[in-house]
Structures are given as C-alpha cells and as structure tokens.
Write a protein that holds these residues in place. Structure first.
Motif, PDB file in Angstrom:
ATOM      1  N   HIS A   2       0.864  -1.168   0.000  1.00 46.87           N
ATOM      2  CA  HIS A   2       0.000   0.000   0.000  1.00 46.87           C
ATOM      3  C   HIS A   2       0.905   1.223   0.000  1.00 46.87           C
ATOM      4  O   HIS A   2       1.730   1.403   0.894  1.00 46.87           O
ATOM      5  N   LEU A   3       0.739   2.069  -0.992  1.00 44.23           N
ATOM      6  CA  LEU A   3       1.738   3.088  -1.274  1.00 44.23           C
ATOM      7  C   LEU A   3       1.777   4.230  -0.262  1.00 44.23           C
ATOM      8  O   LEU A   3       2.689   5.055  -0.308  1.00 44.23           O
ATOM      9  N   TYR A   4       0.849   4.279   0.674  1.00 41.59           N
ATOM     10  CA  TYR A   4       0.965   5.244   1.767  1.00 41.59           C
ATOM     11  C   TYR A   4       2.276   5.032   2.520  1.00 41.59           C
ATOM     12  O   TYR A   4       2.908   5.988   2.973  1.00 41.59           O
ATOM     13  N   THR A   5       2.706   3.794   2.629  1.00 36.91           N
ATOM     14  CA  THR A   5       3.977   3.461   3.273  1.00 36.91           C
ATOM     15  C   THR A   5       5.136   4.201   2.631  1.00 36.91           C
ATOM     16  O   THR A   5       6.083   4.613   3.312  1.00 36.91           O
ATOM     17  N   MET A   6       5.061   4.382   1.333  1.00 38.00           N
ATOM     18  CA  MET A   6       6.172   4.918   0.548  1.00 38.00           C
ATOM     19  C   MET A   6       5.976   6.384   0.179  1.00 38.00           C
ATOM     20  O   MET A   6       6.614   6.891  -0.736  1.00 38.00           O
ATOM     21  N   ARG A   7       5.124   7.097   0.908  1.00 46.41           N
ATOM     22  CA  ARG A   7       4.741   8.446   0.493  1.00 46.41           C
ATOM     23  C   ARG A   7       5.926   9.411   0.397  1.00 46.41           C
ATOM     24  O   ARG A   7       5.942  10.272  -0.497  1.00 46.41           O
ATOM     25  N   ASP A   8       6.893   9.316   1.280  1.00 49.55           N
ATOM     26  CA  ASP A   8       8.024  10.247   1.211  1.00 49.55           C
ATOM     27  C   ASP A   8       8.891  10.004  -0.025  1.00 49.55           C
ATOM     28  O   ASP A   8       9.166  10.946  -0.777  1.00 49.55           O
ATOM     29  N   PRO A   9       9.349   8.774  -0.297  1.00 51.62           N
ATOM     30  CA  PRO A   9      10.107   8.561  -1.530  1.00 51.62           C
ATOM     31  C   PRO A   9       9.272   8.776  -2.783  1.00 51.62           C
ATOM     32  O   PRO A   9       9.783   9.245  -3.811  1.00 51.62           O
ATOM     33  N   THR A  17      10.607   4.930  -7.204  1.00 49.01           N
ATOM     34  CA  THR A  17      10.125   4.167  -6.047  1.00 49.01           C
ATOM     35  C   THR A  17       9.425   2.896  -6.496  1.00 49.01           C
ATOM     36  O   THR A  17       9.627   1.814  -5.919  1.00 49.01           O
ATOM     37  N   LEU A  18       8.585   3.006  -7.515  1.00 48.62           N
ATOM     38  CA  LEU A  18       7.911   1.819  -8.046  1.00 48.62           C
ATOM     39  C   LEU A  18       8.922   0.802  -8.559  1.00 48.62           C
ATOM     40  O   LEU A  18       8.761  -0.415  -8.350  1.00 48.62           O
ATOM     41  N   VAL A  29       0.042  -3.046  -6.039  1.00 46.60           N
ATOM     42  CA  VAL A  29       0.060  -1.922  -5.110  1.00 46.60           C
ATOM     43  C   VAL A  29      -1.349  -1.385  -4.928  1.00 46.60           C
ATOM     44  O   VAL A  29      -2.215  -1.535  -5.798  1.00 46.60           O
ATOM     45  N   GLY A  30      -1.544  -0.732  -3.787  1.00 43.66           N
ATOM     46  CA  GLY A  30      -2.720   0.085  -3.559  1.00 43.66           C
ATOM     47  C   GLY A  30      -2.293   1.540  -3.601  1.00 43.66           C
ATOM     48  O   GLY A  30      -1.314   1.921  -2.949  1.00 43.66           O
ATOM     49  N   VAL A  31      -2.997   2.348  -4.380  1.00 38.72           N
ATOM     50  CA  VAL A  31      -2.638   3.757  -4.537  1.00 38.72           C
ATOM     51  C   VAL A  31      -3.278   4.569  -3.413  1.00 38.72           C
ATOM     52  O   VAL A  31      -4.471   4.414  -3.121  1.00 38.72           O
ATOM     53  N   SER A  32      -2.484   5.444  -2.801  1.00 34.35           N
ATOM     54  CA  SER A  32      -2.971   6.308  -1.730  1.00 34.35           C
ATOM     55  C   SER A  32      -2.205   7.617  -1.807  1.00 34.35           C
ATOM     56  O   SER A  32      -1.180   7.788  -1.168  1.00 34.35           O
ATOM     57  N   GLY A  33      -2.697   8.532  -2.619  1.00 32.49           N
ATOM     58  CA  GLY A  33      -2.006   9.787  -2.866  1.00 32.49           C
ATOM     59  C   GLY A  33      -1.255   9.735  -4.182  1.00 32.49           C
ATOM     60  O   GLY A  33      -0.467   8.818  -4.424  1.00 32.49           O
ATOM     61  N   ARG A  34      -1.493  10.707  -5.044  1.00 34.02           N
ATOM     62  CA  ARG A  34      -0.898  10.689  -6.398  1.00 34.02           C
ATOM     63  C   ARG A  34       0.311  11.596  -6.528  1.00 34.02           C
ATOM     64  O   ARG A  34       0.997  11.551  -7.548  1.00 34.02           O
ATOM     65  N   GLU A 219       1.633  -2.600   4.772  1.00 32.62           N
ATOM     66  CA  GLU A 219       1.605  -1.191   5.160  1.00 32.62           C
ATOM     67  C   GLU A 219       2.361  -0.988   6.462  1.00 32.62           C
ATOM     68  O   GLU A 219       2.339  -1.839   7.354  1.00 32.62           O
ATOM     69  N   HIS A 220       3.049   0.128   6.548  1.00 31.48           N
ATOM     70  CA  HIS A 220       3.685   0.608   7.777  1.00 31.48           C
ATOM     71  C   HIS A 220       3.472   2.111   7.779  1.00 31.48           C
ATOM     72  O   HIS A 220       3.898   2.804   6.854  1.00 31.48           O
ATOM     73  N   ASP A 221       2.807   2.641   8.802  1.00 34.76           N
ATOM     74  CA  ASP A 221       2.419   4.047   8.781  1.00 34.76           C
ATOM     75  C   ASP A 221       3.580   5.015   8.987  1.00 34.76           C
ATOM     76  O   ASP A 221       3.525   6.147   8.503  1.00 34.76           O
TER      77      ASP A 221
END
Length: 242
Positions: A2-9, A17-18, A29-34, A219-221
């Motif tokens: 879940h891509l919220y985990t990777m929001r900073d990179p 990142t992908l 993946v699950g998209v969470s923020g574009r 996921e890891h917040d």
C-alpha cells in the motif's frame, strides 16, 4: 504494497520508487495519494515497472458525492478493481452516523458495480468502538449489501481497536474481505515491519480464503526507512506458511 507506506520517496521520485518495489518482488500496489500525477501518469509508470494497481483510496466525501463518476474512471485507468473509502468523517462516529454511511456506501456501490468496480471500506481504530452497546464496524457489516460493498481489513487497526479476531470476521462474513492491510504491531503498540511484531499472521491467514481475501497489501504508517521496511515485510510474507 500500500503506497501510503512509501509516500516520502514517492513524493521525490514516483517512478523510481515503483522500480525499487518491483525489484524487491512486489507485484501489486494500492494507490494512496498521487503526488501531483494524474491517474494516466501513474498507470504509465506502473506499466513501465511491471506493477499493477489493484485499488485506490478515495475520500468518503468523493465516493458519496458528485465526484464519484470521475473517481471510478480514474480507478479504471489505474487498472484497479476496488475504490476504497479510507475512513469516515468524525461527525459520523455514532450508530446513527454509521447507518447513514452504510446507506450512502450502498448507493455508491451500485454506481461502482455499473462501472465494473466495487466499493470497499478501510477501518481504523475508532471504527471498532462500542457505542450504546453496538460496535460501529458491525453496523457497516450488517447494513451494507454484500454484493455492493466489501471491506479492506487493516489488521493492525482491528487489533488496536480491540476488534474480534480477524479469523472470526472471515468465518462470519464470508467473501466480504477481498483485501487486507497487512500491518504489524510492536510490543508497545506502535507500528512494526510485518513479521517483526506481535500479531499472529499465520492464524489470521489460515481462514483468509473464507473471507474472500485476494490481496495482501503491506503497510507501515511511519517507517524509519521505507525501503528497508518494504523488504523486511516482503521477505516475511514470501516465506510464511499457513
């Protein structure tokens, strides 16, 4: 993942990142923020890296409002199957509010079905509160149409909120949980890489098929190192047997 985990990179280098996630071994993946990209841009990057989006998190107000048709079109552009409501507004945190949400999710689910998609709901800790003798999450389970609304069960928040064992959810509500957020809990209740905490994933996964689980989304917040966390979690799930 879940891509919220990777929001900073992702904010720095979305496609790079992908690429790194694909190199670790992730397939979906699950998209969470574009991060400023269109759905078409993200689909192009997914295709280039060999990843597939299975869902996107979209705000409750959008899913239950006039923005739903465009949101559904965007999920289809991404290649996903599910449009996921990540949480409910705080104003709805009551039995009456959850009944209202169930009604609106059913309406959105009907529109989504016509578009070849399905609405899912993602839980957080407050969803598992008991108010006036009723657990709020159970209201959604009871009052949404199984043909129109499913659930993306976040295993960490279910445990944090004191919910029943996920295995019980799977057995009592078969085929309603096509996606899981696989997120572990440290001994002190904080977030942990999958497999390094206290949650018994083997037990949960043993009945996942009954729940209809098709996707395990890591996921890891708050990961200290998102890529190290992604790798550790992937390696645990790659090797776990149940």
């Amino acid at each position: 993942m879940h891509l919220y985990t990777m929001r900073d990179p992702l904010a720095r280098d979305f496609e790079g990142t992908l690429e790194k996630l694909a190199a670790i071994g992730y397939a979906t993946v699950g998209v969470s923020g574009r991060h400023g990209h269109s759905a078409a841009d993200i689909r192009r990057m997914l295709d280039a890296t060999g990843l597939k989006a299975v869902l996107e998190h979209v705000a409750y107000e959008t899913v239950t409002g006039s923005g739903l048709p465009q949101a559904l079109e965007d999920v289809r552009t991404l290649g996903g199957k599910w449009i996921v409501v990540p949480s409910l507004p705080g104003s709805l945190l009551s039995p009456a509010g959850y009944r209202e949400a169930a009604r609106k999710l059913n309406q959105a689910g009907l529109t989504a079905r016509d578009a070849g998609l399905k609405v899912l709901f993602h839980n957080h800790e407050p969803d598992h509160r008991t108010v006036n003798g009723q657990q709020l999450y159970d209201i959604l389970l009871a009052e949404t149409d199984p043909h129109l609304v499913g659930f993306e069960l976040d295993l960490y928040w279910a445990a944090k909120g004191g919910a029943k064992n996920p295995a019980d959810y799977f057995n009592e509500n078969r085929h309603r949980f096509p996606a899981l957020h696989v997120k572990d809990m440290a001994p002190d209740g904080d977030f942990a890489d999958v497999g390094s905490g206290v949650l018994d994933f083997r037990h949960m996964f043993a009945s996942a098929r009954r729940g209809g689980v098709k996707q395990w989304l890591v996921e890891h917040d708050r990961p200290a190192d998102p890529f190290a966390s992604a790798r550790t979690s992937y390696e645990y799930l790659r090797d776990v047997r149940f």
